[in-house]
Design an enzyme around this catalytic site. Sequence first.
Site, PDB file in Angstrom:
ATOM      1  N   ARG A  27      67.447  80.649  29.945  1.00 32.61           N
ATOM      2  CA  ARG A  27      67.910  79.249  29.834  1.00 32.61           C
ATOM      3  C   ARG A  27      69.061  79.143  28.836  1.00 32.61           C
ATOM      4  O   ARG A  27      70.214  78.996  29.215  1.00 32.61           O
ATOM      5  CB  ARG A  27      66.725  78.346  29.436  1.00 32.61           C
ATOM      6  CG  ARG A  27      67.002  76.860  29.574  1.00 32.61           C
ATOM      7  CD  ARG A  27      67.784  76.233  28.430  1.00 32.61           C
ATOM      8  NE  ARG A  27      67.130  76.373  27.120  1.00 32.61           N
ATOM      9  CZ  ARG A  27      67.734  75.997  25.988  1.00 32.61           C
ATOM     10  NH1 ARG A  27      68.941  75.469  25.985  1.00 32.61           N
ATOM     11  NH2 ARG A  27      67.118  76.184  24.825  1.00 32.61           N
ATOM     12  N   ASP A  28      68.767  79.263  27.549  1.00 30.89           N
ATOM     13  CA  ASP A  28      69.826  79.094  26.542  1.00 30.89           C
ATOM     14  C   ASP A  28      70.887  80.179  26.710  1.00 30.89           C
ATOM     15  O   ASP A  28      72.080  79.939  26.524  1.00 30.89           O
ATOM     16  CB  ASP A  28      69.207  79.176  25.134  1.00 30.89           C
ATOM     17  CG  ASP A  28      70.016  78.431  24.090  1.00 30.89           C
ATOM     18  OD1 ASP A  28      71.034  77.810  24.454  1.00 30.89           O
ATOM     19  OD2 ASP A  28      69.633  78.451  22.909  1.00 30.89           O
ATOM     20  N   HIS A 220      65.223  78.771  15.507  1.00 36.31           N
ATOM     21  CA  HIS A 220      66.088  79.100  16.653  1.00 36.31           C
ATOM     22  C   HIS A 220      67.506  79.289  16.099  1.00 36.31           C
ATOM     23  O   HIS A 220      68.223  78.318  15.887  1.00 36.31           O
ATOM     24  CB  HIS A 220      65.995  77.921  17.631  1.00 36.31           C
ATOM     25  CG  HIS A 220      66.847  78.015  18.846  1.00 36.31           C
ATOM     26  ND1 HIS A 220      66.330  78.153  20.119  1.00 36.31           N
ATOM     27  CD2 HIS A 220      68.180  77.940  19.019  1.00 36.31           C
ATOM     28  CE1 HIS A 220      67.299  78.162  21.008  1.00 36.31           C
ATOM     29  NE2 HIS A 220      68.441  78.033  20.369  1.00 36.31           N
ATOM     30  N   HIS A 222      71.333  80.879  16.106  1.00 36.20           N
ATOM     31  CA  HIS A 222      72.441  81.550  16.794  1.00 36.20           C
ATOM     32  C   HIS A 222      73.095  82.463  15.755  1.00 36.20           C
ATOM     33  O   HIS A 222      72.986  82.225  14.550  1.00 36.20           O
ATOM     34  CB  HIS A 222      73.412  80.518  17.373  1.00 36.20           C
ATOM     35  CG  HIS A 222      72.840  79.814  18.570  1.00 36.20           C
ATOM     36  ND1 HIS A 222      73.339  79.985  19.846  1.00 36.20           N
ATOM     37  CD2 HIS A 222      71.790  78.977  18.693  1.00 36.20           C
ATOM     38  CE1 HIS A 222      72.619  79.267  20.693  1.00 36.20           C
ATOM     39  NE2 HIS A 222      71.669  78.637  20.023  1.00 36.20           N
ATOM     40  N   CYS A 253      75.772  76.988  23.403  1.00 41.00           N
ATOM     41  CA  CYS A 253      75.501  75.666  23.950  1.00 41.00           C
ATOM     42  C   CYS A 253      76.788  75.120  24.545  1.00 41.00           C
ATOM     43  O   CYS A 253      77.832  75.146  23.897  1.00 41.00           O
ATOM     44  CB  CYS A 253      75.001  74.740  22.833  1.00 41.00           C
ATOM     45  SG  CYS A 253      74.759  73.056  23.386  1.00 41.00           S
ATOM     46  N   ASN A 262      72.703  83.524  20.979  1.00 38.91           N
ATOM     47  CA  ASN A 262      71.480  83.384  20.183  1.00 38.91           C
ATOM     48  C   ASN A 262      71.253  84.681  19.431  1.00 38.91           C
ATOM     49  O   ASN A 262      71.795  85.727  19.783  1.00 38.91           O
ATOM     50  CB  ASN A 262      70.278  83.195  21.116  1.00 38.91           C
ATOM     51  CG  ASN A 262      70.278  81.854  21.784  1.00 38.91           C
ATOM     52  OD1 ASN A 262      71.071  81.594  22.677  1.00 38.91           O
ATOM     53  ND2 ASN A 262      69.387  80.996  21.356  1.00 38.91           N
TER      54      ASN A 262
HETATM   55  C1  LIG Z   1      70.913  63.845  29.784  1.00 35.03           C
HETATM   56  C2  LIG Z   1      72.049  63.630  30.763  1.00 35.03           C
HETATM   57  C3  LIG Z   1      71.552  63.763  32.171  1.00 35.03           C
HETATM   58  C4  LIG Z   1      72.591  62.225  30.540  1.00 35.03           C
HETATM   59  O1  LIG Z   1      73.817  62.071  31.208  1.00 35.03           O
HETATM   60  P1  LIG Z   1      74.356  60.646  31.621  1.00 35.03           P
HETATM   61  O2  LIG Z   1      75.647  60.810  32.350  1.00 35.03           O
HETATM   62  O3  LIG Z   1      74.335  59.734  30.441  1.00 35.03           O
HETATM   63  O4  LIG Z   1      73.176  60.220  32.583  1.00 35.03           O
HETATM   64  P2  LIG Z   1      72.970  59.043  33.511  1.00 35.03           P
HETATM   65  O5  LIG Z   1      71.534  58.650  33.315  1.00 35.03           O
HETATM   66  O6  LIG Z   1      74.024  57.986  33.339  1.00 35.03           O
HETATM   67  O7  LIG Z   1      73.170  59.720  34.943  1.00 35.03           O
HETATM   68  C5  LIG Z   1      74.415  60.256  35.346  1.00 35.03           C
HETATM   69  C6  LIG Z   1      74.178  61.079  36.623  1.00 35.03           C
HETATM   70  O8  LIG Z   1      73.379  62.228  36.326  1.00 35.03           O
HETATM   71  C7  LIG Z   1      72.170  62.170  37.119  1.00 35.03           C
HETATM   72  N1  LIG Z   1      71.096  62.674  36.247  1.00 35.03           N
HETATM   73  C8  LIG Z   1      70.654  62.118  35.097  1.00 35.03           C
HETATM   74  N2  LIG Z   1      69.691  62.893  34.584  1.00 35.03           N
HETATM   75  C9  LIG Z   1      69.523  63.926  35.425  1.00 35.03           C
HETATM   76  C10 LIG Z   1      68.691  65.050  35.402  1.00 35.03           C
HETATM   77  N3  LIG Z   1      67.827  65.275  34.426  1.00 35.03           N
HETATM   78  N4  LIG Z   1      68.794  65.936  36.398  1.00 35.03           N
HETATM   79  C11 LIG Z   1      69.660  65.749  37.413  1.00 35.03           C
HETATM   80  N5  LIG Z   1      70.506  64.700  37.473  1.00 35.03           N
HETATM   81  C12 LIG Z   1      70.424  63.791  36.484  1.00 35.03           C
HETATM   82  C13 LIG Z   1      72.006  60.729  37.493  1.00 35.03           C
HETATM   83  O9  LIG Z   1      71.210  60.630  38.651  1.00 35.03           O
HETATM   84  C14 LIG Z   1      73.441  60.323  37.717  1.00 35.03           C
HETATM   85  O10 LIG Z   1      73.880  60.866  38.956  1.00 35.03           O
HETATM   86  P3  LIG Z   1      75.074  60.159  39.816  1.00 35.03           P
HETATM   87  O11 LIG Z   1      74.583  58.773  40.037  1.00 35.03           O
HETATM   88  O12 LIG Z   1      76.286  60.209  38.942  1.00 35.03           O
HETATM   89  O13 LIG Z   1      75.164  61.051  41.023  1.00 35.03           O
HETATM   90  C15 LIG Z   1      73.165  64.642  30.532  1.00 35.03           C
HETATM   91  O14 LIG Z   1      73.701  64.369  29.278  1.00 35.03           O
HETATM   92  C16 LIG Z   1      72.688  66.076  30.538  1.00 35.03           C
HETATM   93  O15 LIG Z   1      72.245  66.618  31.537  1.00 35.03           O
HETATM   94  N6  LIG Z   1      72.791  66.731  29.369  1.00 35.03           N
HETATM   95  C17 LIG Z   1      72.275  68.065  29.205  1.00 35.03           C
HETATM   96  C18 LIG Z   1      73.143  68.864  28.307  1.00 35.03           C
HETATM   97  C19 LIG Z   1      72.526  70.203  28.075  1.00 35.03           C
HETATM   98  O16 LIG Z   1      71.795  70.752  28.871  1.00 35.03           O
HETATM   99  N7  LIG Z   1      72.878  70.765  26.906  1.00 35.03           N
HETATM  100  C20 LIG Z   1      72.390  72.007  26.502  1.00 35.03           C
HETATM  101  C21 LIG Z   1      70.945  71.993  26.125  1.00 35.03           C
HETATM  102  S1  LIG Z   1      70.589  71.594  24.451  1.00 35.03           S
HETATM  103  C22 LIG Z   1      70.751  73.043  23.643  1.00 35.03           C
HETATM  104  O17 LIG Z   1      71.241  73.981  24.195  1.00 35.03           O
HETATM  105  C23 LIG Z   1      70.249  73.175  22.254  1.00 35.03           C
HETATM  106  C24 LIG Z   1      68.985  74.023  22.193  1.00 35.03           C
HETATM  107  C25 LIG Z   1      67.814  73.322  22.847  1.00 35.03           C
HETATM  108  O18 LIG Z   1      69.155  75.256  22.870  1.00 35.03           O
HETATM  109  C26 LIG Z   1      68.616  74.321  20.741  1.00 35.03           C
HETATM  110  C27 LIG Z   1      69.786  74.720  19.855  1.00 35.03           C
HETATM  111  O19 LIG Z   1      70.472  75.721  20.094  1.00 35.03           O
HETATM  112  O20 LIG Z   1      69.985  73.990  18.885  1.00 35.03           O
END
Ligand SMILES: CC(C)(COP(=O)([O-])OP(=O)([O-])OC[C@H]1O[C@@H](n2cnc3c(N)ncnc32)[C@H](O)[C@@H]1OP(=O)([O-])[O-])[C@@H](O)C(=O)NCCC(=O)NCCSC(=O)C[C@@](C)(O)CC(=O)[O-]
Length: 318
Positions: A27-28, A220, A222, A253, A262
């Site tokens: 995943r990450d 966690h 990096h 990320c 990581n």
């Molecule tokens: C949260 C949202 C979806 C908000 O994104 P948004 O644009 O604000 O969402 P929305 O609610 O306005 O929806 C926009 C569109 O996305 C769709 N949608 C909405 N939600 C979903 C969903 N779950 N799955 C599939 N589709 C989705 C929704 O249906 C819509 O589709 P459209 O009408 O445009 O066709 C977006 O910001 C997002 O997906 N962000 C994820 C970013 C991400 O994955 N970042 C990396 C992970 S965090 C990380 O890596 C840190 C960690 C955990 O590893 C720890 C560390 O290292 O610190």
Amino acid sequence: MRPTRLLAPRSYSTALNRFRVVEVGARDGLQAEKKFVPTEVKVELIDRLSACGFSTVETTSFVSPKWVPQLADHNEIVKKHKRFNGVSYPVLVPNAAGLKNALATGVVEEIAVFGAASDAFSLKNVNSNVEDSLKKLLEVTKIALENNIRVRGYVSVVVGCPYQGEVKPDVVAKVADKLLEAGCYEVSLGDTIGVGTVNSVTKMLDTVLKSVPANKLAVHFHDTYGQALANVLVSIEKGIRAADSSIAGLGGCPYAKGATGNLATEDLLYFLKGNGFETGVDLDKVVETAKWFNSAAGYDKWSRVGRAISNKKDAQTC
Ligand SMILES: CC(C)(COP(=O)([O-])OP(=O)([O-])OC[C@H]1O[C@@H](n2cnc3c(N)ncnc32)[C@H](O)[C@@H]1OP(=O)([O-])[O-])[C@@H](O)C(=O)NCCC(=O)NCCSC(=O)C[C@@](C)(O)CC(=O)[O-]
């Protein structure tokens, strides 16, 4: 600031020598990779990791495919990978839509929700500030628990934010508290861009540990600046016995500029074994898995320990 005294590695009492390594490579490790890794390769990676002895293998994210195209195949991934006894397979979920999709597969038993300790990062990562994103996460956690799904929590940018700079330890503690209160079984503290040092990690952990017991925390790190293992050592000194890492040091990320891999699982395992900890994970198998992944995915990613062990084996077979 007075420098922190770094305690030398020492023998830990046998009661405390178990350490849980959470493998997050699928995943990450992959989420920020531009080159799409075929679904079959991801599935086999998860299966091979499961056979290495990890008790937790994070598999994918139910985030928007527009935001993270590499993990758009999440449905297929969770349906196709094998399930080993005693291994849990959390998937990352950002919101109610993601939870609904994960539940619809009928096979997800654990999710991970992710909050952050800086508004600037949170807005880039999930389009909501810390407060609003927490409200969504708490709602997702509630629904997941009602559906008998275990929930792990993350707090990102715990010691430094790529957009805001310094992060207040109080905010990290507050987000971690809320996630645990909501029912997460553990909170993983993420140094998303790998800027933490012994001093900043100590300061952050000292604040968080005032309200959260060490056995509810994982770390966690990096390895952007090569500080990850030093920071694991600090965490161990504070009583923490779980850390996330990624095979071959894959990772980064997509919404944290400059976030490199990581902490590599192989480096972490070597470090833990050398300091008397038991993980139940077979380091040689992890190195073999990294070698296989490089050839299957057309990558050339190596941890330091992976390269050293692999070179030694090659030299012996010459
Ligand atoms: C949260 C949202 C979806 C908000 O994104 P948004 O644009 O604000 O969402 P929305 O609610 O306005 O929806 C926009 C569109 O996305 C769709 N949608 C909405 N939600 C979903 C969903 N779950 N799955 C599939 N589709 C989705 C929704 O249906 C819509 O589709 P459209 O009408 O445009 O066709 C977006 O910001 C997002 O997906 N962000 C994820 C970013 C991400 O994955 N970042 C990396 C992970 S965090 C990380 O890596 C840190 C960690 C955990 O590893 C720890 C560390 O290292 O610190």
